[in-house]
Motif scaffolding. Structure first.
Motif, PDB file in Angstrom:
ATOM      1  N   GLU A  53     -15.412  -0.678  -2.775  1.00 53.52           N
ATOM      2  CA  GLU A  53     -14.305  -1.090  -1.916  1.00 53.52           C
ATOM      3  C   GLU A  53     -12.970  -0.558  -2.436  1.00 53.52           C
ATOM      4  N   ILE A  54     -12.830  -0.496  -3.761  1.00 53.19           N
ATOM      5  CA  ILE A  54     -11.581  -0.004  -4.342  1.00 53.19           C
ATOM      6  C   ILE A  54     -11.404   1.470  -4.004  1.00 53.19           C
ATOM      7  N   ALA A  55     -12.474   2.242  -4.171  1.00 53.19           N
ATOM      8  CA  ALA A  55     -12.405   3.664  -3.861  1.00 53.19           C
ATOM      9  C   ALA A  55     -12.125   3.888  -2.380  1.00 53.19           C
ATOM     10  N   ALA A  56     -12.725   3.051  -1.539  1.00 56.76           N
ATOM     11  CA  ALA A  56     -12.495   3.175  -0.101  1.00 56.76           C
ATOM     12  C   ALA A  56     -11.052   2.836   0.251  1.00 56.76           C
ATOM     13  N   SER A  57     -10.512   1.810  -0.384  1.00 55.62           N
ATOM     14  CA  SER A  57      -9.106   1.448  -0.147  1.00 55.62           C
ATOM     15  C   SER A  57      -8.186   2.564  -0.615  1.00 55.62           C
ATOM     16  N   ALA A  58      -8.505   3.143  -1.771  1.00 49.10           N
ATOM     17  CA  ALA A  58      -7.685   4.226  -2.317  1.00 49.10           C
ATOM     18  C   ALA A  58      -7.641   5.406  -1.357  1.00 49.10           C
ATOM     19  N   ALA A  59      -8.789   5.721  -0.751  1.00 52.00           N
ATOM     20  CA  ALA A  59      -8.853   6.859   0.166  1.00 52.00           C
ATOM     21  C   ALA A  59      -8.175   6.555   1.497  1.00 52.00           C
ATOM     22  N   SER A  60      -8.428   5.380   2.046  1.00 48.72           N
ATOM     23  CA  SER A  60      -7.889   5.056   3.367  1.00 48.72           C
ATOM     24  C   SER A  60      -6.380   4.815   3.340  1.00 48.72           C
ATOM     25  N   GLU A  61      -5.884   4.234   2.238  1.00 49.98           N
ATOM     26  CA  GLU A  61      -4.462   3.930   2.131  1.00 49.98           C
ATOM     27  C   GLU A  61      -3.688   5.006   1.379  1.00 49.98           C
ATOM     28  N   ARG A  62      -4.395   6.073   0.979  1.00 49.02           N
ATOM     29  CA  ARG A  62      -3.779   7.223   0.313  1.00 49.02           C
ATOM     30  C   ARG A  62      -3.028   6.794  -0.946  1.00 49.02           C
ATOM     31  N   TRP A  63      -3.715   6.049  -1.815  1.00 46.91           N
ATOM     32  CA  TRP A  63      -3.117   5.642  -3.073  1.00 46.91           C
ATOM     33  C   TRP A  63      -2.802   6.866  -3.920  1.00 46.91           C
ATOM     34  N   GLY A  79       0.778  -1.221   0.000  1.00 42.57           N
ATOM     35  CA  GLY A  79       0.000   0.000   0.000  1.00 42.57           C
ATOM     36  C   GLY A  79       0.805   1.264   0.000  1.00 42.57           C
ATOM     37  N   THR A  80       2.045   1.225  -0.509  1.00 45.44           N
ATOM     38  CA  THR A  80       2.841   2.450  -0.543  1.00 45.44           C
ATOM     39  C   THR A  80       2.286   3.379  -1.590  1.00 45.44           C
ATOM     40  N   SER A  81       2.069   4.625  -1.228  1.00 47.33           N
ATOM     41  CA  SER A  81       1.412   5.560  -2.128  1.00 47.33           C
ATOM     42  C   SER A  81       2.297   5.993  -3.274  1.00 47.33           C
ATOM     43  N   ASN A  82       3.622   5.730  -3.196  1.00 48.23           N
ATOM     44  CA  ASN A  82       4.498   6.161  -4.266  1.00 48.23           C
ATOM     45  C   ASN A  82       4.681   5.079  -5.319  1.00 48.23           C
ATOM     46  N   GLU A  83       3.905   3.989  -5.217  1.00 43.74           N
ATOM     47  CA  GLU A  83       4.002   2.934  -6.213  1.00 43.74           C
ATOM     48  C   GLU A  83       3.458   3.452  -7.531  1.00 43.74           C
ATOM     49  N   ASN A  84       4.122   3.091  -8.620  1.00 44.09           N
ATOM     50  CA  ASN A  84       3.735   3.592  -9.930  1.00 44.09           C
ATOM     51  C   ASN A  84       2.350   3.108 -10.305  1.00 44.09           C
ATOM     52  N   THR A  85       1.424   4.027 -10.549  1.00 41.80           N
ATOM     53  CA  THR A  85       0.068   3.662 -10.912  1.00 41.80           C
ATOM     54  C   THR A  85       0.011   3.063 -12.302  1.00 41.80           C
ATOM     55  N   TYR A  86       0.933   3.455 -13.166  1.00 43.74           N
ATOM     56  CA  TYR A  86       0.929   2.975 -14.537  1.00 43.74           C
ATOM     57  C   TYR A  86       2.282   2.329 -14.837  1.00 43.74           C
ATOM     58  N   PRO A  87       2.439   1.061 -14.423  1.00 41.90           N
ATOM     59  CA  PRO A  87       3.744   0.425 -14.485  1.00 41.90           C
ATOM     60  C   PRO A  87       4.204   0.054 -15.878  1.00 41.90           C
ATOM     61  N   LYS A 125      -1.743  -6.432  -6.861  1.00 42.98           N
ATOM     62  CA  LYS A 125      -3.192  -6.227  -6.991  1.00 42.98           C
ATOM     63  C   LYS A 125      -3.535  -4.754  -6.808  1.00 42.98           C
ATOM     64  N   GLN A 126      -2.787  -4.077  -5.951  1.00 42.97           N
ATOM     65  CA  GLN A 126      -3.089  -2.657  -5.728  1.00 42.97           C
ATOM     66  C   GLN A 126      -2.943  -1.848  -7.002  1.00 42.97           C
ATOM     67  N   VAL A 127      -1.941  -2.169  -7.808  1.00 44.28           N
ATOM     68  CA  VAL A 127      -1.733  -1.420  -9.052  1.00 44.28           C
ATOM     69  C   VAL A 127      -2.930  -1.598  -9.975  1.00 44.28           C
ATOM     70  N   ILE A 128      -3.487  -2.803 -10.015  1.00 45.24           N
ATOM     71  CA  ILE A 128      -4.700  -3.042 -10.807  1.00 45.24           C
ATOM     72  C   ILE A 128      -5.836  -2.198 -10.236  1.00 45.24           C
ATOM     73  N   GLY A 129      -5.986  -2.237  -8.922  1.00 44.53           N
ATOM     74  CA  GLY A 129      -7.035  -1.449  -8.280  1.00 44.53           C
ATOM     75  C   GLY A 129      -6.860   0.032  -8.511  1.00 44.53           C
ATOM     76  N   GLU A 130      -5.604   0.502  -8.502  1.00 42.37           N
ATOM     77  CA  GLU A 130      -5.341   1.926  -8.725  1.00 42.37           C
ATOM     78  C   GLU A 130      -5.783   2.362 -10.113  1.00 42.37           C
ATOM     79  N   MET A 131      -5.524   1.530 -11.111  1.00 42.76           N
ATOM     80  CA  MET A 131      -5.889   1.900 -12.475  1.00 42.76           C
ATOM     81  C   MET A 131      -7.401   1.921 -12.657  1.00 42.76           C
ATOM     82  N   ILE A 132      -8.086   0.963 -12.038  1.00 44.76           N
ATOM     83  CA  ILE A 132      -9.549   0.953 -12.095  1.00 44.76           C
ATOM     84  C   ILE A 132     -10.100   2.178 -11.370  1.00 44.76           C
ATOM     85  N   CYS A 133      -9.533   2.473 -10.212  1.00 43.78           N
ATOM     86  CA  CYS A 133      -9.961   3.645  -9.439  1.00 43.78           C
ATOM     87  C   CYS A 133      -9.696   4.929 -10.209  1.00 43.78           C
ATOM     88  N   ALA A 134      -8.516   5.012 -10.835  1.00 42.31           N
ATOM     89  CA  ALA A 134      -8.165   6.211 -11.595  1.00 42.31           C
ATOM     90  C   ALA A 134      -9.145   6.444 -12.733  1.00 42.31           C
TER      91      ALA A 134
END
Length: 213
Positions: A126-136, A8-16, A70-79
């Motif tokens: 759930e993805i949006a909630a994870s993005a907000a709580s974990e500061r994606w 859940g590190t927020s500096n992980e590349n959203t678009y790898p 999995k987070q990177v997949i979730g980040e792209m869907i959330c984005a």
């Protein structure tokens, strides 16, 4: 699920994926589409990369070739969802001529688009909630763009004489952003849902009165 969850590190590349060919691009889109469907049915938290691999018919290692977690997949869907909201808000602002009306339309579009996207599918929520709580990064970038959009409207209003100029601009932007934030942040939105139908008109009217020169 344990080892396949990102830290859940927020500096992980959203678009790898950087410079891959058309075939790889198609595969990436296929994985994202399948992930969206799977998350919609089973939820983001309960789904593992192994589950996605089985659903798509790929190996887990092949999915990791395109998405390191999995987070990177979730980040792209959330984005993608956040871009929908942003595009709708920008279109609403562009339809108005005067800054006060732009601000009213901005509030209205934010509330309506956020409620529709975040509550039309509880599993994807759930993805949006994870993005907000974990500061994606996707969520942080979205917040910054919305603050910049608000600042642009306020600057126009100061130049046109519609808004007061005594309060420092950054202070005004943050204060107004905090007013609308319960309808931008999914963790807060779930507690503001009952008042959403009246919120945009009432809040924008209150804010506009405070901005009077």
């Amino acid at each position: 699920m344990g080892n396949e969850m990102s830290n859940g590190t927020s500096n992980e590349n959203t678009y790898p994926v950087s410079s891959r060919g058309p075939a790889d691009h198609d595969v990436r889109d296929q994985i994202l589409h399948a992930a969206t469907e799977h998350f919609s049915q089973y939820g983001y938290v309960k789904t593992t990369v192994s589950d996605l691999a089985k659903a798509i018919g790929f190996s887990k290692a092949y999915i990791y070739k395109f998405f390191p977690s999995k987070q990177v997949i979730g980040e792209m869907i959330c984005a993608n969802c956040l871009r929908e909201i942003e595009a709708e808000v920008r279109a609403a602002i562009d339809e108005a001529e005067r800054p006060p009306e732009k601000l009213r339309r901005m509030f209205k579009a934010i509330v309506e688009a956020s409620v529709r996207l975040f509550f039309r599918d509880q599993k994807l929520y759930e993805i949006a909630a994870s993005a907000a709580s974990e500061r994606w990064q996707a969520a942080l970038a979205y917040e910054e763009r919305m603050q910049q959009l608000l600042q642009d409207v306020l600057q126009q209003g100061r130049l046109s004489g519609d808004f007061e100029r005594k309060t420092p601009l950054d202070e005004t932007v943050m204060a107004i952003y905090l007013v609308i934030r319960p309808y931008l942040n999914p963790l807060l939105l779930q507690h503001s849902f009952d008042h959403a139908s009246d919120a945009s008109a009432q809040l924008s009217s209150l804010v506009l009165r405070s901005l009077s020169p």
